[in-house]
Design a protein around this motif. Structure first.
Motif, mmCIF file in Angstrom:
data_model
loop_
_atom_site.group_PDB
_atom_site.id
_atom_site.type_symbol
_atom_site.label_atom_id
_atom_site.label_comp_id
_atom_site.label_asym_id
_atom_site.label_seq_id
_atom_site.Cartn_x
_atom_site.Cartn_y
_atom_site.Cartn_z
ATOM 1 N N PRO A 1 -12.666 -11.556 -20.892
ATOM 2 C CA PRO A 1 -11.666 -12.125 -21.802
ATOM 3 C C PRO A 1 -10.624 -13.008 -21.118
ATOM 4 O O PRO A 1 -9.441 -12.706 -21.120
ATOM 5 C CB PRO A 1 -11.028 -10.874 -22.394
ATOM 6 C CG PRO A 1 -11.107 -9.867 -21.293
ATOM 7 C CD PRO A 1 -12.407 -10.162 -20.591
ATOM 8 N N LEU A 2 -11.046 -14.112 -20.530
ATOM 9 C CA LEU A 2 -10.099 -15.012 -19.867
ATOM 10 C C LEU A 2 -9.594 -16.121 -20.791
ATOM 11 O O LEU A 2 -8.586 -16.753 -20.497
ATOM 12 C CB LEU A 2 -10.738 -15.651 -18.636
ATOM 13 C CG LEU A 2 -10.999 -14.737 -17.451
ATOM 14 C CD1 LEU A 2 -11.765 -15.480 -16.363
ATOM 15 C CD2 LEU A 2 -9.709 -14.181 -16.907
ATOM 16 N N ALA A 3 -10.281 -16.351 -21.874
ATOM 17 C CA ALA A 3 -9.910 -17.454 -22.758
ATOM 18 C C ALA A 3 -8.591 -17.179 -23.466
ATOM 19 O O ALA A 3 -8.354 -16.078 -23.943
ATOM 20 C CB ALA A 3 -11.011 -17.684 -23.783
ATOM 21 N N PRO A 4 -7.730 -18.188 -23.543
ATOM 22 C CA PRO A 4 -6.482 -18.024 -24.290
ATOM 23 C C PRO A 4 -6.758 -18.015 -25.790
ATOM 24 O O PRO A 4 -7.752 -18.580 -26.249
ATOM 25 C CB PRO A 4 -5.663 -19.245 -23.891
ATOM 26 C CG PRO A 4 -6.663 -20.268 -23.478
ATOM 27 C CD PRO A 4 -7.832 -19.502 -22.922
ATOM 28 N N ILE B 1 -3.329 -21.816 -27.010
ATOM 29 C CA ILE B 1 -3.872 -23.155 -26.769
ATOM 30 C C ILE B 1 -2.991 -24.240 -27.373
ATOM 31 O O ILE B 1 -2.836 -25.320 -26.806
ATOM 32 C CB ILE B 1 -5.316 -23.263 -27.308
ATOM 33 C CG1 ILE B 1 -6.253 -22.468 -26.412
ATOM 34 C CG2 ILE B 1 -5.769 -24.718 -27.430
ATOM 35 C CD1 ILE B 1 -7.656 -22.340 -26.928
ATOM 36 N N HIS B 2 -2.378 -23.956 -28.502
ATOM 37 C CA HIS B 2 -1.571 -24.959 -29.196
ATOM 38 C C HIS B 2 -0.126 -25.061 -28.704
ATOM 39 O O HIS B 2 0.647 -25.854 -29.228
ATOM 40 C CB HIS B 2 -1.613 -24.706 -30.703
ATOM 41 C CG HIS B 2 -2.948 -25.017 -31.282
ATOM 42 N ND1 HIS B 2 -3.883 -24.038 -31.550
ATOM 43 C CD2 HIS B 2 -3.531 -26.190 -31.598
ATOM 44 C CE1 HIS B 2 -4.971 -24.610 -32.025
ATOM 45 N NE2 HIS B 2 -4.790 -25.908 -32.051
ATOM 46 N N LEU C 1 6.013 -22.226 -21.197
ATOM 47 C CA LEU C 1 5.768 -21.222 -22.233
ATOM 48 C C LEU C 1 4.280 -20.890 -22.313
ATOM 49 O O LEU C 1 3.902 -19.730 -22.475
ATOM 50 C CB LEU C 1 6.274 -21.711 -23.588
ATOM 51 C CG LEU C 1 6.090 -20.745 -24.759
ATOM 52 C CD1 LEU C 1 6.782 -19.411 -24.495
ATOM 53 C CD2 LEU C 1 6.595 -21.380 -26.048
ATOM 54 N N TYR C 2 3.429 -21.903 -22.156
ATOM 55 C CA TYR C 2 1.978 -21.690 -22.152
ATOM 56 C C TYR C 2 1.597 -20.683 -21.072
ATOM 57 O O TYR C 2 0.908 -19.701 -21.327
ATOM 58 C CB TYR C 2 1.266 -23.027 -21.916
ATOM 59 C CG TYR C 2 -0.237 -22.941 -21.847
ATOM 60 C CD1 TYR C 2 -1.006 -23.162 -22.979
ATOM 61 C CD2 TYR C 2 -0.889 -22.656 -20.650
ATOM 62 C CE1 TYR C 2 -2.395 -23.092 -22.920
ATOM 63 C CE2 TYR C 2 -2.259 -22.581 -20.583
ATOM 64 C CZ TYR C 2 -3.004 -22.803 -21.717
ATOM 65 O OH TYR C 2 -4.375 -22.731 -21.652
ATOM 66 N N LYS C 3 2.080 -20.928 -19.844
ATOM 67 C CA LYS C 3 1.740 -20.046 -18.724
ATOM 68 C C LYS C 3 2.319 -18.651 -18.942
ATOM 69 O O LYS C 3 1.632 -17.652 -18.710
ATOM 70 C CB LYS C 3 2.251 -20.640 -17.410
ATOM 71 C CG LYS C 3 1.845 -19.835 -16.200
ATOM 72 C CD LYS C 3 2.225 -20.533 -14.912
ATOM 73 C CE LYS C 3 1.733 -19.750 -13.710
ATOM 74 N NZ LYS C 3 1.983 -20.453 -12.454
ATOM 75 N N LYS C 4 3.550 -18.564 -19.404
ATOM 76 C CA LYS C 4 4.192 -17.276 -19.649
ATOM 77 C C LYS C 4 3.406 -16.463 -20.671
ATOM 78 O O LYS C 4 3.091 -15.291 -20.442
ATOM 79 C CB LYS C 4 5.624 -17.482 -20.131
ATOM 80 C CG LYS C 4 6.360 -16.199 -20.434
ATOM 81 C CD LYS C 4 7.767 -16.479 -20.937
ATOM 82 C CE LYS C 4 8.457 -15.176 -21.302
ATOM 83 N NZ LYS C 4 9.798 -15.411 -21.839
#
Length: 87
Positions: free
Chosen positions: A2-5, A10-11, A17-20
């Motif tokens: 389960p590595l997929a965001p 994704i949006h 914030l994406y990385k957090k």
């Protein structure tokens, strides 16, 4: 694995914030040794133009920090084909 965001992650447009959110919602639930074992011999690919919104790069940095390993980047060069088709 389960590595997929999630689509919600994704949006996210803000790289920090994406990385957090990716780290909180995905990485924090995983064991780096198990992930490294599962990925042994695999290549993770990404279609992003840069690594600011790339979960593959976040995973690589996490594995490097957690396990003291090096996850190499593969450089590529885009070669333009001769324009014989008129476009």
């Amino acid at each position: 694995m389960p590595l997929a965001p999630s689509w919600e992650i994704i949006h996210i447009k803000d790289p920090e914030l994406y990385k957090k959110r990716y780290c909180q919602e995905v990485i924090s639930k995983l064991d780096p040794k198990e992930v490294a074992t599962d990925l042994d011999g695999c290549v993770l690919l990404c279609h992003e133009k840069d690594s600011t919104h790339c979960h593959r790069r976040i995973v690589a940095e996490w594995l490097e920090a957690a396990l003291g390993i090096k996850v190499p980047e593969m450089d590529y060069v885009v070669k333009k084909m001769p324009n014989s088709m008129g476009f």
